[in-house]
Design a protein around this motif. Structure first.
Motif, PDB file in Angstrom:
ATOM      1  N   PRO A 233      43.686  56.776  53.514  1.00  0.00           N
ATOM      2  CA  PRO A 233      43.104  56.954  52.181  1.00  0.00           C
ATOM      3  C   PRO A 233      42.201  55.761  51.871  1.00  0.00           C
ATOM      4  O   PRO A 233      42.433  54.652  52.384  1.00  0.00           O
ATOM      5  N   ALA A 234      41.187  55.960  51.043  1.00  0.00           N
ATOM      6  CA  ALA A 234      40.285  54.859  50.675  1.00  0.00           C
ATOM      7  C   ALA A 234      41.064  53.690  50.076  1.00  0.00           C
ATOM      8  O   ALA A 234      40.734  52.527  50.293  1.00  0.00           O
ATOM      9  N   ILE A 235      42.125  54.018  49.340  1.00  0.00           N
ATOM     10  CA  ILE A 235      42.914  52.974  48.668  1.00  0.00           C
ATOM     11  C   ILE A 235      43.579  52.029  49.672  1.00  0.00           C
ATOM     12  O   ILE A 235      43.770  50.848  49.394  1.00  0.00           O
ATOM     13  N   LEU A 236      43.895  52.548  50.863  1.00  0.00           N
ATOM     14  CA  LEU A 236      44.437  51.669  51.920  1.00  0.00           C
ATOM     15  C   LEU A 236      43.309  51.028  52.725  1.00  0.00           C
ATOM     16  O   LEU A 236      43.426  49.895  53.180  1.00  0.00           O
ATOM     17  N   TYR A 237      42.232  51.756  52.886  1.00  0.00           N
ATOM     18  CA  TYR A 237      41.114  51.281  53.704  1.00  0.00           C
ATOM     19  C   TYR A 237      40.381  50.131  53.021  1.00  0.00           C
ATOM     20  O   TYR A 237      40.044  49.133  53.650  1.00  0.00           O
ATOM     21  N   ASP A 238      40.134  50.275  51.715  1.00  0.00           N
ATOM     22  CA  ASP A 238      39.453  49.214  50.968  1.00  0.00           C
ATOM     23  C   ASP A 238      39.830  49.347  49.490  1.00  0.00           C
ATOM     24  O   ASP A 238      39.165  50.046  48.724  1.00  0.00           O
ATOM     25  N   LEU A 239      40.895  48.674  49.116  1.00  0.00           N
ATOM     26  CA  LEU A 239      41.433  48.791  47.758  1.00  0.00           C
ATOM     27  C   LEU A 239      40.433  48.375  46.691  1.00  0.00           C
ATOM     28  O   LEU A 239      40.403  48.928  45.596  1.00  0.00           O
ATOM     29  N   LYS A 240      39.587  47.407  47.024  1.00  0.00           N
ATOM     30  CA  LYS A 240      38.712  46.831  45.995  1.00  0.00           C
ATOM     31  C   LYS A 240      37.401  47.593  45.791  1.00  0.00           C
ATOM     32  O   LYS A 240      36.662  47.315  44.858  1.00  0.00           O
ATOM     33  N   CYS A 241      37.103  48.565  46.661  1.00  0.00           N
ATOM     34  CA  CYS A 241      35.833  49.283  46.505  1.00  0.00           C
ATOM     35  C   CYS A 241      35.859  50.133  45.232  1.00  0.00           C
ATOM     36  O   CYS A 241      36.920  50.482  44.715  1.00  0.00           O
ATOM     37  N   ALA A 242      34.669  50.465  44.754  1.00  0.00           N
ATOM     38  CA  ALA A 242      34.542  51.183  43.474  1.00  0.00           C
ATOM     39  C   ALA A 242      35.266  52.531  43.503  1.00  0.00           C
ATOM     40  O   ALA A 242      35.880  52.941  42.505  1.00  0.00           O
ATOM     41  N   GLY A 243      35.212  53.215  44.634  1.00  0.00           N
ATOM     42  CA  GLY A 243      35.867  54.519  44.742  1.00  0.00           C
ATOM     43  C   GLY A 243      37.377  54.414  44.623  1.00  0.00           C
ATOM     44  O   GLY A 243      38.019  55.202  43.911  1.00  0.00           O
ATOM     45  N   SER A 244      37.970  53.452  45.311  1.00  0.00           N
ATOM     46  CA  SER A 244      39.418  53.248  45.233  1.00  0.00           C
ATOM     47  C   SER A 244      39.853  52.915  43.819  1.00  0.00           C
ATOM     48  O   SER A 244      40.848  53.447  43.304  1.00  0.00           O
ATOM     49  N   GLN A 245      39.115  52.033  43.182  1.00  0.00           N
ATOM     50  CA  GLN A 245      39.451  51.646  41.810  1.00  0.00           C
ATOM     51  C   GLN A 245      39.367  52.851  40.869  1.00  0.00           C
ATOM     52  O   GLN A 245      40.187  53.004  39.963  1.00  0.00           O
ATOM     53  N   ALA A 246      38.383  53.714  41.113  1.00  0.00           N
ATOM     54  CA  ALA A 246      38.243  54.916  40.277  1.00  0.00           C
ATOM     55  C   ALA A 246      39.443  55.841  40.458  1.00  0.00           C
ATOM     56  O   ALA A 246      39.960  56.404  39.474  1.00  0.00           O
ATOM     57  N   TYR A 247      39.919  56.012  41.694  1.00  0.00           N
ATOM     58  CA  TYR A 247      41.074  56.895  41.918  1.00  0.00           C
ATOM     59  C   TYR A 247      42.358  56.309  41.310  1.00  0.00           C
ATOM     60  O   TYR A 247      43.218  57.061  40.838  1.00  0.00           O
TER      61      TYR A 247
END
Length: 264
Positions: A233-247
């Motif tokens: 998941p993006a949240i594991l791949y890069d927690l700080k990216c804008a997409g992860s923060q949005a989710y």
């Protein structure tokens, strides 16, 4: 709903490429990260939710196909993922043949609902069902089993047109097979703040649907697009990216809506 032990949310839109699977994976991960026990049911024959959570095709001995034909239950088909608190019932291409298997059965649209009434399924606080990009027997099973529908909507010109068709379908399902079904919310995906049309779509959708639209906008984001190829998941791949923060924000909105619904 009184006595409700888990919350089944179907993620649906008959249009492809709107972010259904990305939303399923990352919303599930975000809910799991805050301590909820979450199950994804992958009902798309392409199996992208399974792949995006690192489930190798060779390890999918049992799948949602087996669940729907009734040969195996949730406890036998579920697999753990690398995300704590998050499990998945994976998909295989066998699902392409589901109509042939169960189309003549009188309970054909209730197969998933029955499977998710098991004790194992009820041990999860959230069950997210990822649908194929079409309206068929798989999507019908997902809507018949769900308490609510979450609709990812791409910020593009024809978005509202497709949405009205989906809302009509939800109404038909509510009238015919699932009176409890409601709209959990509309989540606007692939938002590009530099694009005037995208902002216009946001304004139009909010004007037409008001509070049903989540405040969180999911941006177009390279890191979110890259994550599935790494089976994460993006949240594991890069927690700080804008997409992860949005989710993560979307997950908190979902929880907040659930609290309000229970309090009502």
């Amino acid at each position: 709903m009184a006595g409700e032990k888990n919350r089944i949310i179907t993620i649906a839109n008959q249009k492809g490429g709107v972010g259904k699977t990305t939303t399923a994976i990352n919303l599930a991960t975000a809910l799991a990260a805050i301590g909820e026990r979450v199950l994804i049911v992958d009902l798309d024959p392409q199996g992208n939710a399974s792949t995006g959570l690192g489930i190798d095709r060779r390890n999918r001995e049992l799948s949602s196909f087996d669940l729907l034909i009734g040969s195996h239950g949730v406890a036998e088909t579920v697999l753990p993922t690398a995300v704590p608190n998050l499990s998945i019932i994976p998909s295989t291409m066998d699902l392409l043949g589901i109509e042939m298997e169960i189309a003549q059965q009188s309970d054909r649209v209730f197969r998933l609902k029955r499977a998710l009434s098991s004790d194992e399924a009820l041990s999860y606080s959230y069950v997210l069902v990822d649908c194929p990009p079409s309206f068929n027997l798989l999507t019908m099973n997902a809507l018949a089993a769900a308490h609510s529908v979450l609709v990812p909507l791409q910020c593009e010109f024809f978005a509202l047109e497709g949405l009205s068709q989906l809302l009509e379908t939800v109404d038909q399902v509510r009238r015919s097979v699932n009176p409890r079904l409601d709209i959990q919310g509309i989540v606007l995906t692939m938002f590009d703040s530099r694009n005037n049309l995208a902002q216009q779509v946001v304004n139009d959708v909010r004007t037409h649907l008001g509070e049903k639209v989540y405040h969180t906008l999911i941006p177009r984001n390279v890191r979110v697009s890259e994550a599935p190829s790494y089976g994460k998941p993006a949240i594991l791949y890069d927690l700080k990216c804008a997409g992860s923060q949005a989710y993560l924000q979307l997950a908190s909105e979902v929880i907040q809506r659930e609290r309000q619904r229970k309090a009502a």
